[in-house]
Design an enzyme around this catalytic site. Structure first.
Site, PDB file in Angstrom:
ATOM      1  N   ASP A 126       0.848  -1.194   0.000  1.00 17.61           N
ATOM      2  CA  ASP A 126       0.000   0.000   0.000  1.00 17.61           C
ATOM      3  C   ASP A 126       0.881   1.241   0.000  1.00 17.61           C
ATOM      4  OD1 ASP A 126      -2.317   1.473  -0.018  1.00 17.61           O
ATOM      5  OD2 ASP A 126      -2.639   1.360   2.140  1.00 17.61           O
ATOM      6  N   HIS A 133      -3.687  13.917   0.651  1.00 16.23           N
ATOM      7  CA  HIS A 133      -3.997  13.029   1.774  1.00 16.23           C
ATOM      8  C   HIS A 133      -2.867  13.031   2.804  1.00 16.23           C
ATOM      9  CE1 HIS A 133      -5.385   9.567   4.067  1.00 16.23           C
ATOM     10  NE2 HIS A 133      -4.234   8.960   3.844  1.00 16.23           N
ATOM     11  N   GLU A 199     -10.795   4.033   3.065  1.00 23.30           N
ATOM     12  CA  GLU A 199      -9.845   4.827   2.291  1.00 23.30           C
ATOM     13  C   GLU A 199     -10.121   4.574   0.820  1.00 23.30           C
ATOM     14  OE1 GLU A 199      -5.825   4.037   3.757  1.00 23.30           O
ATOM     15  OE2 GLU A 199      -6.063   5.690   5.189  1.00 23.30           O
ATOM     16  N   ASP A 233      -9.438   0.517   1.408  1.00 25.39           N
ATOM     17  CA  ASP A 233      -8.527   0.107   2.480  1.00 25.39           C
ATOM     18  C   ASP A 233      -9.156   0.481   3.819  1.00 25.39           C
ATOM     19  OD1 ASP A 233      -6.295  -0.709   3.869  1.00 25.39           O
ATOM     20  OD2 ASP A 233      -5.190   1.148   3.528  1.00 25.39           O
ATOM     21  N   LYS A 253      -5.179  -1.822   9.963  1.00 22.07           N
ATOM     22  CA  LYS A 253      -5.379  -1.922   8.521  1.00 22.07           C
ATOM     23  C   LYS A 253      -5.622  -3.353   8.027  1.00 22.07           C
ATOM     24  CE  LYS A 253      -4.184   2.359   7.323  1.00 22.07           C
ATOM     25  NZ  LYS A 253      -4.984   3.226   6.456  1.00 22.07           N
TER      26      LYS A 253
HETATM   27 CA    CA Z   1      -4.164   3.027   2.718  1.00 17.14          CA
END
Ligand code: CA
Length: 416
Positions: A126, A133, A199, A233, A253
């Site tokens: 990722d 962001h 996300e 995500d 995550k």
């Molecule tokens: Ca991410």
């Protein structure tokens, strides 16, 4: 770019993502039949295993097992000339009215099939490639004056994620539990995340492997990319905030990421190339590139409360990204790290400059300070139980449209 006009005999609804110019690949299943490779066209799935059986793919010399597979990996591994050859052949078959009666036998309505994970993902990375962001998160988590860390404009920052928990659109997600450090508390507490977020990302799928010890240049990078999906995500912000120092994301995550089921090929996205933002300071030589390496893909996020309506809460664009896929791949492999067919590389949250372009609730609600207004009396700072998040993406240039469909996921309450 001039695209040859194509006219298919398949009925394509207006604003369909799945035009004759798209032809994305997925894995479909009908009832208890074995999974197989399909291509989306309008509201139908073109069953490539059926086309093969009808003898319509004979000249391409692809084995039947490639299409009667639970994953696209074997097909992808055949390489770029085969991808192009099959695309051309499918366009012929779907445009030639003389063989419509035969080809129609290989079509099935989308609502008659279940879509499965399109690829077996070996490794997942990722990135963190949106400057908007990274700046927003830096302001909230660290220092409003120095939001970007010193390395950010010199290399595409990334971490290695978890491939086992990447799931296809439609899969329910369970609110994760974990350690959190409440503001002002002296010690951590354990419990369900109370700051659940999405996300908005896209991911590309590796189409050609490399040997350990070798690197991919920005110039050659496109040879290694098969296609793209929309990528959610899912993130537990409270767990993430407590655990991420000093090594980065982990349990905040890796409980789930969701992808759209259709892989849109780079060939289909070719007409939508665009230039990326200017990179200043100048990047090191191995990260330099030539030509337009970004893609103009509109992205949308909708939030749907249980038994409520879909609310559009974010509109962004893949083309905003500071670091492009070629630079990401060049950086990923510059140390000799190898890649394999089916590996997935996600972009990182794709935010724009506008406040309606922020690709996460963390940014949209500015860390929970500004509730997001939904339809009726509903507001949100973070996701509530039984909320559904839907992401859609499409590229359009007046003449043609190439879309990704959607990735959706419902957030279920934490397990007792
Ligand atoms: Ca991410």
């Amino acid at each position: 770019m001039n695209i040859p006009q194509l006219k298919t005999w398949v009925e394509i609804p207006e604003k369909s993502d799945f035009t004759i110019y798209n032809l994305p690949y997925g894995i479909y299943k009908i009832g208890e039949n074995q999974p197989a490779v399909g291509v989306a066209i309008g509201e139908d799935v073109l069953q490539l295993d059926q086309l093969w059986s009808l003898g319509l793919l004979a000249e391409l010399d692809i084995e039947e097992s490639v299409f009667l597979s639970a994953y696209l990996n074997d097909y992808i591994a055949l390489g770029k000339p085969v991808w192009s050859g099959l695309r051309k052949r499918l366009q012929e078959l779907l445009c030639d009215e003389a063989i419509q009666d035969v080809v129609e036998k290989a079509l099935v309505k989308m609502d008659q099939v279940k879509m499965l994970m399109p690829v077996k993902v070996g490794d997942y990375t990722d990135f963190y490639s949106s400057i908007e962001h990274a700046t927003n998160v830096g302001k909230m988590f660290r220092d409003p004056e120095n939001a970007l860390l010193p390395n950010w404009k010199h290399l595409p920052v990334a971490y290695h994620g978890r491939a086992s928990s990447i799931v296809v659109s439609g899969t329910d997600i369970t609110r994760p539990k974990g350690q959190k450090m409440p503001p002002g508390a002296e010690k951590p507490v354990f419990g369900p995340s109370s700051r659940m977020d999405f996300e908005l990302e896209m991911a590309f799928v590796i189409g050609k492997e490399t040997e350990l010890g070798t690197s991919i240049s920005t110039k050659k990078a496109e040879d290694h990319i098969f296609g793209m999906v929309i990528f959610n995500d899912w993130s537990a912000r409270d767990i993430q905030k407590w655990e991420y120092v000093p090594l980065g994301p982990f349990l905040g995550k890796n409980f789930a990421s969701s992808i759209s089921p259709w892989i849109v090929t780079m060939e289909a996205l070719e007409p939508f190339r665009t230039n990326g933002p200017e990179q200043e300071p100048e990047v090191l030589p191995y990260l330099k590139y030539e030509g337009n390496k970004n893609y103009d893909i509109n992205l949308e996020v909708y939030l749907q409360p249980e038994s409520g309506k879909e609310n559009l809460i974010c509109q962004s664009n893949f083309g905003y990204l500071y670091w492009n896929m070629c630079q990401q791949l060049a950086h990923h492999t510059i140390n000799g790290c190898n890649v394999n067919v089916g590996d997935m590389m996600a972009s990182g949250t794709i935010s724009g400059k506008g406040e309606n372009e922020f690709g996460s609730m963390l940014e949209l609600s500015w860390g929970g300070k500004n509730p997001i207004q939904l339809d009726g009396e509903n507001t949100r700072t973070f996701l509530e139980d039984n909320d559904t998040v839907i992401m859609r993406g499409f590229a359009e240039n007046g003449e043609i449209r190439v879309g990704f469909g959607e990735v959706r996921g419902k957030l279920l309450p934490a397990k007792p």
